[in-house]
Design an enzyme around this catalytic site. Structure first.
Site, PDB file in Angstrom:
ATOM      1  N   HIS A  17       0.943  -1.198  -0.016  1.00  0.00           N
ATOM      2  CA  HIS A  17       0.134   0.051   0.014  1.00  0.00           C
ATOM      3  C   HIS A  17       0.924   1.269   0.078  1.00  0.00           C
ATOM      4  O   HIS A  17       0.649   2.246  -0.834  1.00  0.00           O
ATOM      5  CB  HIS A  17      -0.838  -0.071   1.269  1.00  0.00           C
ATOM      6  CG  HIS A  17      -2.044  -0.982   1.331  1.00  0.00           C
ATOM      7  ND1 HIS A  17      -2.211  -1.508   2.259  1.00  0.00           N
ATOM      8  CD2 HIS A  17      -2.985  -1.353   0.484  1.00  0.00           C
ATOM      9  CE1 HIS A  17      -3.389  -2.609   2.229  1.00  0.00           C
ATOM     10  NE2 HIS A  17      -3.805  -2.377   1.001  1.00  0.00           N
ATOM     11  N   LYS A  41     -17.866  -7.101   7.488  1.00  0.00           N
ATOM     12  CA  LYS A  41     -16.612  -7.751   7.674  1.00  0.00           C
ATOM     13  C   LYS A  41     -16.126  -7.538   9.209  1.00  0.00           C
ATOM     14  O   LYS A  41     -16.186  -6.634   9.845  1.00  0.00           O
ATOM     15  CB  LYS A  41     -15.432  -7.146   6.757  1.00  0.00           C
ATOM     16  CG  LYS A  41     -15.361  -7.857   5.659  1.00  0.00           C
ATOM     17  CD  LYS A  41     -14.044  -7.318   5.046  1.00  0.00           C
ATOM     18  CE  LYS A  41     -13.736  -7.635   3.655  1.00  0.00           C
ATOM     19  NZ  LYS A  41     -12.606  -7.028   3.138  1.00  0.00           N
ATOM     20  N   ARG A  94      -1.679  -6.157  -8.658  1.00  0.00           N
ATOM     21  CA  ARG A  94      -0.336  -6.703  -8.283  1.00  0.00           C
ATOM     22  C   ARG A  94      -0.306  -7.696  -9.420  1.00  0.00           C
ATOM     23  O   ARG A  94       1.100  -8.066  -9.720  1.00  0.00           O
ATOM     24  CB  ARG A  94      -0.639  -7.369  -7.072  1.00  0.00           C
ATOM     25  CG  ARG A  94      -0.446  -6.425  -5.802  1.00  0.00           C
ATOM     26  CD  ARG A  94      -0.970  -7.179  -4.573  1.00  0.00           C
ATOM     27  NE  ARG A  94      -2.352  -7.498  -4.759  1.00  0.00           N
ATOM     28  CZ  ARG A  94      -3.197  -7.853  -3.851  1.00  0.00           C
ATOM     29  NH1 ARG A  94      -2.614  -8.287  -2.503  1.00  0.00           N
ATOM     30  NH2 ARG A  94      -4.231  -8.246  -3.914  1.00  0.00           N
ATOM     31  N   SER A 132      -2.956  -7.717   2.791  1.00  0.00           N
ATOM     32  CA  SER A 132      -3.172  -7.945   3.946  1.00  0.00           C
ATOM     33  C   SER A 132      -3.868  -9.247   4.440  1.00  0.00           C
ATOM     34  O   SER A 132      -3.536  -9.437   5.785  1.00  0.00           O
ATOM     35  CB  SER A 132      -4.733  -6.712   4.240  1.00  0.00           C
ATOM     36  OG  SER A 132      -4.122  -5.515   3.716  1.00  0.00           O
TER      37      SER A 132
HETATM   38  O1  PNS Z   1      -9.030  -3.230   0.103  1.00  0.00           O
HETATM   39  P1  PNS Z   1     -10.102  -3.761  -0.589  1.00  0.00           P
HETATM   40  O2  PNS Z   1     -11.102  -4.483   0.418  1.00  0.00           O
HETATM   41  O3  PNS Z   1      -9.697  -4.345  -1.648  1.00  0.00           O
HETATM   42  O4  PNS Z   1     -10.884  -2.233  -1.081  1.00  0.00           O
HETATM   43  C1  PNS Z   1     -12.161  -2.385  -1.675  1.00  0.00           C
HETATM   44  C2  PNS Z   1     -13.009  -1.133  -1.881  1.00  0.00           C
HETATM   45  C3  PNS Z   1     -13.134  -0.314  -0.455  1.00  0.00           C
HETATM   46  C4  PNS Z   1     -12.510  -0.329  -2.878  1.00  0.00           C
HETATM   47  C5  PNS Z   1     -14.273  -1.652  -2.377  1.00  0.00           C
HETATM   48  O5  PNS Z   1     -14.930  -2.554  -1.676  1.00  0.00           O
HETATM   49  C6  PNS Z   1     -15.347  -0.210  -2.438  1.00  0.00           C
HETATM   50  O6  PNS Z   1     -14.869   0.711  -3.338  1.00  0.00           O
HETATM   51  N1  PNS Z   1     -16.281  -0.352  -1.628  1.00  0.00           N
HETATM   52  C7  PNS Z   1     -17.224   0.842  -1.454  1.00  0.00           C
HETATM   53  C8  PNS Z   1     -18.745   0.457  -2.146  1.00  0.00           C
HETATM   54  C9  PNS Z   1     -18.875   0.760  -3.489  1.00  0.00           C
HETATM   55  O7  PNS Z   1     -18.793   1.784  -3.876  1.00  0.00           O
HETATM   56  N2  PNS Z   1     -19.152  -0.219  -4.211  1.00  0.00           N
HETATM   57  C10 PNS Z   1     -19.376  -0.231  -5.564  1.00  0.00           C
HETATM   58  C11 PNS Z   1     -18.106  -0.436  -6.135  1.00  0.00           C
HETATM   59  S1  PNS Z   1     -18.176  -1.100  -7.821  1.00  0.00           S
END
Ligand code: PNS
Length: 164
Positions: A17, A41, A94, A132
């Site tokens: 990150h 979660k 990645r 993570s």
């Molecule tokens: O670290 P992560 O868990 O891979 O991050 C995922 C994240 C936070 C980028 C994704 O879950 C997100 O944007 N969630 C917010 C809800 C949202 O906007 N959903 C529609 C996205 S297509």
């Protein structure tokens, strides 16, 4: 003023990150590291713990003239990005396996909010396998985390599981 959002769970923040944040700083004047509040979660660290840790870790990295801010958000990412007057979302890729899901999210986000661009960035190869999820698994099974997460994060993980 070019502002981007770097969203994620950051549970915990890894050196991968940090690598993406440093690269993003070459493109943007400000990056908001935005922690998703996800009641579904069960996290290792609470939102407050992650906020505090991110603040400390980011204070230690050289970001030049780029401003780094830590925040938490709920709901749709693009709505949050608009509210923050950001023009882009930064995501790290990645491996090709990340790409499929990231592409889906990027295209859905574009459909929801065409004014926000998604920028994919590649971390250094050394972090191409760091996540993570794996960091937590290795830690809980007694493996060493040096080089994978900042020392402060490993210390906080140890405190978290230490018997009181
Ligand atoms: O670290 P992560 O868990 O891979 O991050 C995922 C994240 C936070 C980028 C994704 O879950 C997100 O944007 N969630 C917010 C809800 C949202 O906007 N959903 C529609 C996205 S297509």
């Amino acid at each position: 003023m070019r502002r981007a959002i770097y969203p994620g769970s950051f549970d915990p923040i890894t050196n991968g990150h940090l690598d993406i944040i440093a690269r993003g700083c070459k493109l943007f004047d400000e990056i908001i590291i935005a922690i998703l509040v996800n009641p579904e979660k069960l996290p290792f660290f609470s939102i407050d713990e992650r906020r505090e840790m991110l603040g400390e870790v980011l204070g230690q990295i050289k970001s030049g003239s780029c401003q780094l801010r830590v925040d938490a958000f709920e709901g749709l990412l693009v709505q949050y990005a608009v509210a923050q007057q950001a023009e882009a979302i930064v995501r790290g890729i990645r491996a090709i396996s990340d790409y499929e899901f990231e592409l889906q999210m990027a295209l859905m986000n574009r459909r929801l909010e065409p004014t926000i661009e998604t920028v994919f960035m590649m971390p250094a190869e050394a972090y191409s396998y760091v996540s993570s999820r794996l960091v937590k698994e290795v830690f809980l099974l007694g493996g060493a985390l040096d080089g994978l997460v900042p020392p402060l994060v490993e210390a906080r993980m140890k405190e978290k599981v230490a018997p009181r």
